[in-house]
Design an enzyme around this catalytic site. Sequence first.
Site, PDB file in Angstrom:
ATOM      1  N   TRP A 197       0.835  -1.209   0.000  1.00 15.93           N
ATOM      2  CA  TRP A 197       0.000   0.000   0.000  1.00 15.93           C
ATOM      3  C   TRP A 197       0.864   1.252   0.000  1.00 15.93           C
ATOM      4  CZ3 TRP A 197      -0.542   4.440   2.761  1.00 15.93           C
ATOM      5  CH2 TRP A 197      -1.689   5.200   2.523  1.00 15.93           C
ATOM      6  N   TYR A 201       1.155   3.944  -3.021  1.00 12.77           N
ATOM      7  CA  TYR A 201       0.742   5.325  -2.771  1.00 12.77           C
ATOM      8  C   TYR A 201       1.864   6.288  -3.159  1.00 12.77           C
ATOM      9  CZ  TYR A 201      -1.431   9.279  -0.312  1.00 12.77           C
ATOM     10  OH  TYR A 201      -2.008  10.491   0.001  1.00 12.77           O
ATOM     11  N   ASP A 217      -6.736  -0.766   0.169  1.00 14.08           N
ATOM     12  CA  ASP A 217      -7.120   0.493   0.799  1.00 14.08           C
ATOM     13  C   ASP A 217      -8.568   0.432   1.283  1.00 14.08           C
ATOM     14  OD1 ASP A 217      -6.434   3.557   1.060  1.00 14.08           O
ATOM     15  OD2 ASP A 217      -8.422   3.462   0.147  1.00 14.08           O
TER      16      ASP A 217
END
Length: 254
Positions: A197, A201, A217
């Site tokens: 994640w 990102y 997410d």
Amino acid sequence: MLPTREPFDGESLLSFLAARAIPGVEEVVRGTYRRTSPFGVVEMTPGPAGVSCHPPEAAERCRRLFDLDADPGAVAAVLGADPLLAPLVARRPGLRVPGGFDGFELAVRAIVGQQVSVAGARTVLGRMVAGHGEPLPGPDVGLTHLFPTPAALAAADPAAFPFPRTRARALIAVARLAAGGQLRLGALLDIPGIGPWTASYVAMRALGDRDAFLPGDVGIRNALAALGAEGADGERWRPWRSYAVMHLWRSLDG
């Protein structure tokens, strides 16, 4: 004025940035995004066809932050043809992916934002800025500090951060890499406490990866569930999955 291809949804960009504005470093006031920087206080105001940016030295960072080099027509051709996303694309034409003003800052924000709310991450980042950021010579209303440098955070005590020790050590490891000029996306996943994640990102916002996706997410899962597509992996949205992420997040705002 820094031009961009139309349509351009500057309103959504400002909304995204305002919700995540770090106290003391950023603010959104009367349609203008303002922040501290090595260039002084930077002001960026989006309009229908682009963004005014002052001072001129910040122009390249402004282009990245507001995704001014995007091709909204190419994005809409793929996402707008998808039955699930078509209504969202029609509702927000020209939606962009907010970039990062500074790569290291974005990496820190991603680490702090792991498994916490946007508001919670904003509060923690504000405390970090107050404790480790350099104060401005003369405070400008709500802007008081520069974001902490890699060297400042590299020297910090992990116990001083209000989140799990593993995450604190990961943050300091990233700061040390950045301080030594060795921070690369591939190196992030080698650091305990940083997972897919965080890396995705950072790739989406700091590196301008237009095909990053964040299936784990919470916001993405909630948006897909609300659309009756729980578990969708986004493969059919290539090569514009980052824009799909933004449309799904924005759908949660109504």
